[in-house]
Design an enzyme around this catalytic site. Structure first.
Site, PDB file in Angstrom:
ATOM      1  CB  ALA A  41      -2.211   4.114   5.963  1.00 48.57           C
TER       2      ALA A  41
ATOM      3  CG  ASP B 294      -8.798  -5.521   6.459  1.00 49.81           C
ATOM      4  OD1 ASP B 294      -9.940  -5.878   6.792  1.00 49.81           O
ATOM      5  OD2 ASP B 294      -7.912  -6.323   6.098  1.00 49.81           O
TER       6      ASP B 294
ATOM      7  CB  CYS C  77       7.072  -1.967   3.238  1.00 50.80           C
ATOM      8  SG  CYS C  77       5.944  -0.654   2.711  1.00 50.80           S
TER       9      CYS C  77
ATOM     10  CB  CYS D 264       2.429  -4.495  -2.984  1.00 50.10           C
ATOM     11  SG  CYS D 264       3.964  -3.648  -2.536  1.00 50.10           S
TER      12      CYS D 264
END
Length: 365
Positions: free
Chosen positions: A2, A8, A98, A195
């Site tokens: 992902a 990161d 999420c 987000c």
């Protein structure tokens, strides 16, 4: 892997590639900022710049990169949950929702289609197998640890999950990215906003999502919890959170905080800082990781009631589908709707959603 486009997840992909894994980068397009109505420039994990940053890392290392459009399922599971919880008088945690219901499910479905054995993310956490259980534990960087947000992931999903950054500190991440020539990632600012709320104004977001919300909830009473005295009118209970002090518009000569939200009465209770304190809580919709069940037993557990909570010693006791939590000392601003996460040492025992809290003293264990 992902890949959000940030340092990161990008560095995690680099490390897996260097270890010899066959890496496939995947960026999840979760939200369309044009439909959010926010005033700020599009930033964060779903912006075009971030998607391009993720793709550039993949291209530079020679592995594939895909963009997966999950806006529909994200909207159904996370956006609707977010608005519904505030309308219900609760304080939601969309990042946990999420992770639990969108990110891992979406990644695993695509991983299966691509014949990938494992998925990986850039979270600062660790996962290991102990006997027949997969257990999340804290990352070694206590300032960046993200194990709190991972309590809801199922055993099946954890069995296929890697966290390459769990044994690294953030300072090392910057150094390693710079050494490998990814200075654009080192210099990239990090976003700590929700987000899908790019201007970080959730109240305005709720009003845009539910145009008639303001007129439906405006004008309820601010009430002192201790005396029941009405001390003002609020702008709508969904626009307040437990523990809030600023922006109340109430002047009493001493600081007051939101101590409770009473949706059915359209009331917001106020009190002093001491009146924010609770001795325990009930947690529901549990997901246990370290143990298959804790039914009928009591256990000491370090307990967090929000992401940036340092945690408090507690005694936890599972009764059916509910975890009763007794704190040895009062804990402030326990908000229904937030996640509670239980730790044994560095290990995540499990977690759930806070249903309610109480003031009575903890029972003896």
């Amino acid at each position: 892997m992902a890949m959000s486009g940030g340092i990161d997840s990008s560095l995690a992909a680099v490390l897996l590639h260097e270890e010899g894994y066959e890496v496939i980068g995947m960026t999840l397009k979760r939200w369309d900022y044009q439909t959010s109505g926010g005033s700020k420039k599009e930033t964060g994990c779903c912006s075009l710049d971030s998607i391009n940053d993720a793709r550039n890392v993949a291209v530079s290392l020679g592995f594939p990169h895909y963009i997966i459009d999950i806006r529909s399922e994200f909207g159904d599971a996370v956006i609707n949950y977010f608005t519904d919880e505030y309308v219900a008088g609760k304080t939601p945690n969309p990042c946990v929702m999420c992770n639990t219901h969108i990110k891992w499910d979406a990644l695993l479905r695509r991983a299966d289609k691509l014949d990938c054995e494992l998925i990986a993310t850039g979270h600062y956490a660790n996962v290991r197998k102990e006997k027949d259980r997969f257990i999340v534990s804290t990352g070694i960087d206590s300032h960046k640890d993200q194990s709190y947000a991972l309590w809801g992931i199922s055993q099946e999903s954890l069995s296929r999950t890697k966290y390459p950054l769990g044994c690294l500190k953030k300072s090392a991440i910057y150094e390693m990215a710079g050494d490998r020539g990814f200075m654009e990632l080192v210099n990239k600012s990090e976003s700590y906003e929700i987000c899908f709320v790019p201007d970080n104004d959730y109240r305005a977001f709720l009003k845009r999502r539910i145009p008639k919300l303001q007129q439906q909830v405006d004008g309820g009473d601010f009430v002192l919890e201790e005396t029941g005295e009405v001390v003002g009118k609020h702008e709508g209970y969904p626009f307040y959170t437990i523990g809030q002090r600023k922006g109340l518009g109430v002047a009493l000569g001493y600081p007051v905080y939101v101590t409770e939200i009473q949706k059915d009465k359209n009331r917001v209770l106020l009190g002093t800082f001491d009146e924010l304190s609770r001795n325990g809580m009930f947690v529901k919709q549990l997901n246990l990781q370290k143990y298959a069940t804790m039914e009928g037993e009591r256990k000491d557990a370090f307990t967090k009631v929000r992401y940036n909570d340092p945690g408090t010693p507690a005694v936890i006791e599972q009764v059916g589908d509910t975890m009763k939590v007794y704190f040895g000392k009062g804990v402030s601003a326990i908000a229904p709707g937030q996640a509670a996460v239980f730790y044994e040492g560095d290990d995540v025992i499990g977690g759930g959603w806070i249903h309610s809290s109480f003031r009575q003293h903890s029972v003896s264990s």
